[in-house]
Write an enzyme that holds these catalytic residues in place. Structure first.
Site, PDB file in Angstrom:
ATOM      1  N   LYS A   1      34.555  36.772  41.509  1.00 48.71           N
ATOM      2  CA  LYS A   1      35.523  35.821  40.952  1.00 48.71           C
ATOM      3  C   LYS A   1      34.873  34.459  40.728  1.00 48.71           C
ATOM      4  O   LYS A   1      35.071  33.814  39.691  1.00 48.71           O
ATOM      5  CB  LYS A   1      36.716  35.667  41.901  1.00 48.71           C
ATOM      6  CG  LYS A   1      37.593  36.895  42.045  1.00 48.71           C
ATOM      7  CD  LYS A   1      38.740  36.592  42.990  1.00 48.71           C
ATOM      8  CE  LYS A   1      39.663  37.785  43.170  1.00 48.71           C
ATOM      9  NZ  LYS A   1      40.772  37.474  44.093  1.00 48.71           N
TER      10      LYS A   1
ATOM     11  N   GLY B   1      47.563  42.425  50.557  1.00 51.71           N
ATOM     12  CA  GLY B   1      47.992  42.877  49.237  1.00 51.71           C
ATOM     13  C   GLY B   1      48.130  44.377  49.126  1.00 51.71           C
ATOM     14  O   GLY B   1      49.100  44.892  48.560  1.00 51.71           O
ATOM     15  N   ARG B   2      47.173  45.124  49.689  1.00 43.02           N
ATOM     16  CA  ARG B   2      47.217  46.580  49.564  1.00 43.02           C
ATOM     17  C   ARG B   2      48.243  47.216  50.495  1.00 43.02           C
ATOM     18  O   ARG B   2      48.434  48.432  50.471  1.00 43.02           O
ATOM     19  CB  ARG B   2      45.830  47.161  49.810  1.00 43.02           C
ATOM     20  CG  ARG B   2      45.204  46.765  51.137  1.00 43.02           C
ATOM     21  CD  ARG B   2      43.697  47.022  51.121  1.00 43.02           C
ATOM     22  NE  ARG B   2      43.008  46.553  52.303  1.00 43.02           N
ATOM     23  CZ  ARG B   2      42.585  45.314  52.483  1.00 43.02           C
ATOM     24  NH1 ARG B   2      42.826  44.379  51.567  1.00 43.02           N
ATOM     25  NH2 ARG B   2      41.942  44.977  53.581  1.00 43.02           N
TER      26      ARG B   2
END
Length: 523
Positions: free
Chosen positions: A489, A263-264
């Site tokens: 999460k 993602g990064r």
């Protein structure tokens, strides 16, 4: 598959410890410049689109030579080559790490490419071409005045930073908004100024299961319907590989990416759609070209003349020998206001690890904390601590030679301020009045771009990506997973369930007390 050797298990490690104890900790940069007339020339260099001055740092030629020996002993070059070749160096997820493939030109093969590379590269360019064609359609659609990107983490930080940084290249007829926080205040504030018929929503989530993103996406869809919007397919696009989930929400235009893109590291993929709409196909391709140019520098330059390597070695030197726990980042360009936030995820999510590739506990520290704000604002906030605080905090400045605005005098002043800060940190100022005494000998790095353009921004980001790879490789960690974000999460989902039921059994006393208090309506 190649596995790097941990730096603290190599022969050069104790040699560096001895060198630091006998020489490194006593280095005075002011005397070092007096004794070495070529210090600036040696510790500065050009790389594609980037110039860096590393001479105002607490090392000398002996330090650097030993650090280069350390890099060789760990097998850094072989590890780098394995990444570029597409080997599964993300060992905890058994994945390749190929964000560099996203900016590789079509039909280009590299030595050692795994057999899947050619097909992967073809898929990259097919998706890229389709995404850029869609971006051009949006740019030419005068009915669309606002683009809202809904994502979080790498699906927000990269595009947000880049669109803001390249505002001088943005299409003037459209406004760009970014929503990441599940706190409804952010989305509500953005929606207040929009009209359904003139807004395009981009929902960015590879799996289409990210809790914050999906909550915001559903709220945006509800707002769209409440405003009389009926053509969901025409006003919502998804950046995801979960086509079943996107279709369930009525979204038919999707662009995917691959499990070998973290993602990064995903700004170069379809996640860059907001940027492509903002700066256009040519600008986005220039961005990719700048990143690829830095890739080639990192892949081919000798270690001693390899800028990402030198920066990564300096990071290890500071973290493990000087014990510096953070690095301040100060871009001297107002449009780079999201740069520090972007680097926080890139470095701390990548290298904020305490176990090695084999799962053993490390004996040395890893990622520093990354923080900062644009100069000159930071000078009137936290630079006091940089100059006179009890802790030594390395500073990294990014400066831009050419302005893109017409206002006279401003660019000279901002550049003078950037140079003055690095000079003041090093030279200090002696005074018998302790309040006015500046100890000096405090380190800084200055990275210079000729102008802030898509190509130079691409090169700068790729430079930082590879720098993180270098330090992570030397520490022997997996820089490409992020298991540390999962526990919170899981617990949040549990607490949401308990919020409805009121069940407190099994909770610690603090969490139980807070949950009970928050469930009670405010008076």
């Amino acid at each position: 598959m190649f596995m790097p050797l941990r730096c603290d298990q190599t022969t050069p490690w104790p040699l560096l410890q001895t060198h630091f104890a006998e020489q490194g900790r006593h280095l005075d940069m002011r005397r070092a410049f007096e004794q070495d007339a070529d210090r600036f020339a040696h510790f500065s260099q050009s790389a594609p689109h980037v110039f860096a001055d590393l001479s105002k740092n607490l090392w000398d030629r002996d330090s650097e030579a030993l650090l280069l020996d350390l890099a060789r002993a760990t097998g850094l070059e072989a590890h780098r080559n394995a990444m570029f070749a597409g080997e599964a160096i993300n060992t905890t997820e058994n994945r390749a790490v190929l964000h560099t493939l996203l900016r590789r030109p079509a039909n280009v093969a590299l030595p050692g490419d795994v057999p899947e590379t050619a097909q992967r590269l073809a898929d990259v360019h097919a998706t890229l071409n389709a995404m850029l064609a869609f971006a051009e359609e949006v740019r030419s659609d005068t009915a669309i005045t606002d683009v809202v990107n809904i994502g979080i983490g790498g699906s927000d930080l990269g595009p947000h930073m880049a669109v803001r940084a390249l505002e001088e290249f943005r299409i003037p007829s459209k406004r760009f908004h970014f929503v990441s926080n599940v706190d409804g205040h952010e989305l509500h504030h953005v929606l207040q100024g929009l009209k359904a018929e003139s807004t395009l929503f981009i929902i960015a989530s590879k799996t289409f299961t990210t809790a914050e993103t999906m909550m915001n996406a559903r709220s945006a869809l509800a707002w769209f319907a409440a405003q009389g919007g009926q053509d969901v397919a025409g006003h919502f696009v998804a950046l995801s590989t979960n086509l079943e989930a996107t279709r369930a929400l009525g979204i038919t235009t999707t662009f995917g990416f691959w499990d070998w893109v973290g993602g990064r590291y995903s700004l170069w993929s379809a996640i860059g759609l907001p940027m492509a709409i903002a700066i256009g196909e040519q600008g986005f391709r220039e961005f990719l070209a700048g990143g690829h140019a830095m890739d080639e520098h990192f892949r081919t330059a000798p270690l001693a003349q390899n800028l990402p390597v030198r920066l990564g070695l300096l990071d290890v030197w500071y973290r493990n020998f000087y014990g510096f726990t953070s690095r301040c980042v100060a871009p001297y360009h107002a449009s780079m206001c999201r740069y520090a936030a972007y680097l926080q995820q890139l470095e701390m999510e990548s290298n904020g690890k305490r176990v090695a590739l084999d799962g053993s506990t490390l004996t040395c520290a890893t990622s520093p904390a990354i923080w900062g704000e644009p100069g000159t604002n930071g000078q009137h906030a936290f630079f006091q601590m940089l100059h006179q605080g009890a802790d030594v905090l390395p500073l990294e400045i990014v400066a831009v030679r050419k302005a893109s605005h017409p206002l006279p005098g401003h660019q000279q002043k901002v550049l003078a301020n950037a140079l003055a800060q690095t000079q003041a940190l090093m030279v200090g100022k002696a005074s018998d009045d302790g309040h006015r005494h500046f100890p000096g000998n405090r380190p800084s790095t200055l990275i210079l771009l000729d102008a802030l353009t898509p190509a130079t921004l691409g090169a700068l980001i790729a430079l930082q990506e590879h720098r993180v790879f270098v330090s992570g490789s030397l520490w022997g960690i997996n820089s490409f997973d992020q298991w540390g974000v999962e526990l919170g999460k899981v617990l949040a989902k549990d607490l949401e369930t308990r919020w409805d039921s009121g069940e407190l059994a099994g909770l610690d006393g603090s969490t139980a007390g807070l949950l009970q208090m928050l469930r009670t309506p405010a008076v």
